[in-house]
Design an enzyme around this catalytic site. Structure first.
Site, PDB file in Angstrom:
ATOM      1  N   GLY B 140      49.380  35.577  33.836  1.00 54.32           N
ATOM      2  CA  GLY B 140      49.139  34.864  35.079  1.00 54.32           C
ATOM      3  C   GLY B 140      47.931  33.979  34.962  1.00 54.32           C
ATOM      4  O   GLY B 140      47.561  33.527  33.892  1.00 54.32           O
ATOM      5  N   LEU B 141      47.270  33.748  36.116  1.00 52.99           N
ATOM      6  CA  LEU B 141      46.084  32.897  36.167  1.00 52.99           C
ATOM      7  C   LEU B 141      46.381  31.500  35.651  1.00 52.99           C
ATOM      8  O   LEU B 141      45.570  30.888  34.972  1.00 52.99           O
ATOM      9  CB  LEU B 141      44.935  33.502  35.343  1.00 52.99           C
ATOM     10  CG  LEU B 141      44.378  34.822  35.865  1.00 52.99           C
ATOM     11  CD1 LEU B 141      43.278  35.291  34.958  1.00 52.99           C
ATOM     12  CD2 LEU B 141      43.852  34.666  37.271  1.00 52.99           C
ATOM     13  N   CYS B 142      47.578  30.997  35.945  1.00 55.33           N
ATOM     14  CA  CYS B 142      47.883  29.637  35.514  1.00 55.33           C
ATOM     15  C   CYS B 142      48.316  28.796  36.698  1.00 55.33           C
ATOM     16  O   CYS B 142      49.181  27.939  36.580  1.00 55.33           O
ATOM     17  CB  CYS B 142      48.932  29.632  34.413  1.00 55.33           C
ATOM     18  SG  CYS B 142      50.297  30.732  34.706  1.00 55.33           S
ATOM     19  N   GLY B 143      47.723  29.024  37.842  1.00 46.57           N
ATOM     20  CA  GLY B 143      48.050  28.195  38.976  1.00 46.57           C
ATOM     21  C   GLY B 143      49.465  28.425  39.435  1.00 46.57           C
ATOM     22  O   GLY B 143      49.955  29.547  39.442  1.00 46.57           O
TER      23      GLY B 143
END
Lengths: 146, 376
Positions: B140-143
């Site tokens: 995750g953490l990809c917008g």
């Protein structure tokens, strides 16, 4: 990316221009060589400058690039060779390894393993898989020794 | 919360930790000032900072944690930036291979124009069932990256449903896997994990599955959903038709713009009313010096048979690589924004902290002075 090829010259060029490409990189790009020997399914095929345009499917085997006295050998898994009319050769291989990076001991081990599997294979699928393994390893073997 | 306890403490002392307004001496004269239950009130002060501040210690802890988060997000951004470059290089490196494949395909087709080519991968059948290969990321953490693709997949599924077509999903990537696992009403054929560096091996796994589904006539059309890498800040979820392949491959200039555009146009306008209508829009024919004396070492149909799976593989590989590049670019932007937000938050919190600290100091001084006065 790849520039278009020059038109067919009227006289025979002296060198063969080779593009040896893999799915993840271009091994040789516009390399000027004297001769290339490819392992086509119909046998070893040598390509010299001025070769007639050809499309050939390749089987696992030894590919050698001859430049003067220098010979570079690769083991390719399979692919295609595409010779154009102006002494341009495109060689596509799915996987290619320079020969010096192959360990002969591993090859022997693999060969014996797969021969064993072939003998003990029960289903058609197993037989086919084992046969492929045997083919590839014996090709590797002959490439290393030959 | 600890806040309310502190307010009790605070109320006993004439000095109030009230940084919302400049120090008001009125509060000290009236010692019985029960502060509102939330002494840690939202300070809608002259400064547009809506921070809840309780005590100096809490503020300090909070500032520290924000600082750590900022360091982490910045590091993630730099790592993603380095990887994007590599991913882009991988895409560029893979281009000559597919370019050459297409050339060979083209030449073969020129030869076989009059013949009837019967290769299973190019079989155009009336469509009853469609397989969707959905490529998502692993982490995750990809917008909004994974979200966009999954939304597009859902939209496509709805479309197919309204057209009355059956569908099955092949999910690639952990994020997509977990999404579809939570929705058991969407039939999924196979879950595959994505990887940091997509190689021909991973592409082959997908290609094998797709190949067997198509050739066994379980599905009549295979579509590939992935994110196209447009630029570092922009990416585009697209749907490509993978199978049936056009026996001509793509007669186009593969330079990242042309063939993709042509492919898009060619492939997107299909499946109308459940029937495959092949509409070709933009096709740019490359000027190739096709030689009439082309020799075939084997039967051209055999070569075509061997070539098309390889072409399929290279298409899938390209989709995986582009998807990875877009994911990394999205992560870079998202982490960059997070870093900026974190530094702004830290600034605001530090400001509030300093004001409170100074108010406290002033209050203590006043206390001492008042005490001294009382004694005198």
């Amino acid at each position: 990316f790849m520039e278009p090829r020059p038109p067919t010259p009227s006289s025979l060029p002296s060198k063969l221009t080779v593009n040896f490409v893999l799915p993840y990189a271009a091994e040789l790009s516009k390399a000027e060589v004297d001769m290339v020997i490819v392992p086509a399914t119909t046998g070893q095929m040598g390509i010299l400058p001025g070769h007639v345009p050809t499309i050939a499917e390749l089987k696992p085997g030894l590919l050698s690039v001859h430049e003067g006295n220098d010979v570079k050998k690769y083991f390719i898994s399979s692919g295609f060779a595409f010779v154009h009319s102006n002494s341009y050769a495109d060689i596509l291989a799915v996987e290619a390894v320079p020969l010096d990076r192959i360990d002969p001991a591993q090859v022997q081990k693999g060969l014996s393993e797969f021969t064993q599997k072939l003998n003990s294979a029960s289903t058609d699928l197993d037989k086919a898989e084992a046969q492929i393994g045997v083919d590839v390893h014996s090709a590797l073997n002959s490439a290393l020794t030959g | 919360m600890s806040c309310s306890n502190l307010t009790m403490l605070v109320s006993s002392k004439p000095s109030l930790k009230d940084s919302s307004s400049p120090l008001s001496f009125r509060s000290f004269i009236a010692p019985v000032q029960i502060p509102s239950s939330n002494a840690c009130n939202n300070s809608i002060s002259s400064k547009p900072s809506f921070s809840i501040h309780c005590s100096l210690r809490d503020l300090r802890t909070r500032i520290d944690s924000v600082k750590n988060t900022q360091k982490i997000t910045e590091a993630m951004k730099l790592v993603a930036a380095a990887k994007v470059r590599r991913a882009q290089e991988a895409v560029v490196n893979a281009r000559p291979f597919s370019e050459t494949l297409v050339e060979v395909l083209y030449s073969i087709n020129e030869q076989l124009q009059t013949e009837d080519v019967d290769v299973p991968l190019t079989n155009v059948r009336p469509v009853k069932k469609v397989a969707l290969v959905v490529v998502t990321g692993d982490r995750g953490l990809c917008g909004g990256f994974n979200n966009f693709i999954l939304k597009k997949a859902e939209a496509r599924i709805r479309e197919l449903k309204t057209l009355g077509l059956d569908y099955v999903v092949i999910s690639v990537g952990k994020k997509g896997n977990s999404y579809f696992l939570r929705r058991p009403y969407i039939p999924v054929d196979k879950f595959l994990d994505g990887s940091n560096l997509p190689t021909a091996k991973e592409a082959q796994a997908i290609a094998d599955d797709v190949f067997s589904l198509f050739v066994s006539e379980e599905v009549d059309k295979v579509e590939l959903l992935y994110t196209k890498f447009v630029s570092l800040v922009k990416s585009d979820p697209v749907i490509h038709t993978l199978l049936p392949l056009s026996p001509k491959g793509e007669i186009c200039d593969i330079n990242g713009i042309c063939v993709d555009a042509a492919e898009d146009e060619f492939f997107r306008l299909t499946t109308k009313e459940g029937k495959l209508t092949v509409e070709r829009d933009v096709v740019r024919a490359e000027t190739m010096d096709f030689s009439p004396i082309l020799q075939f070492e084997q039967d051209p149909v055999q070569i075509l048979d061997a070539l098309l799976p390889l072409y399929l593989n290279s298409q899938i590989l390209r989709a995986l690589q582009e998807s990875l590049a877009s994911e990394l670019a999205a992560r870079m932007t998202a982490m960059g924004n997070a870093t900026d937000n974190a530094s702004e938050l830290k600034k605001n919190l530090s400001r509030v902290y300093n004001r409170q600290r100074q108010a406290k100091i002033t209050g203590e001084i006043l206390e001492i002075v008042a005490g001294a006065d009382a004694l005198a």
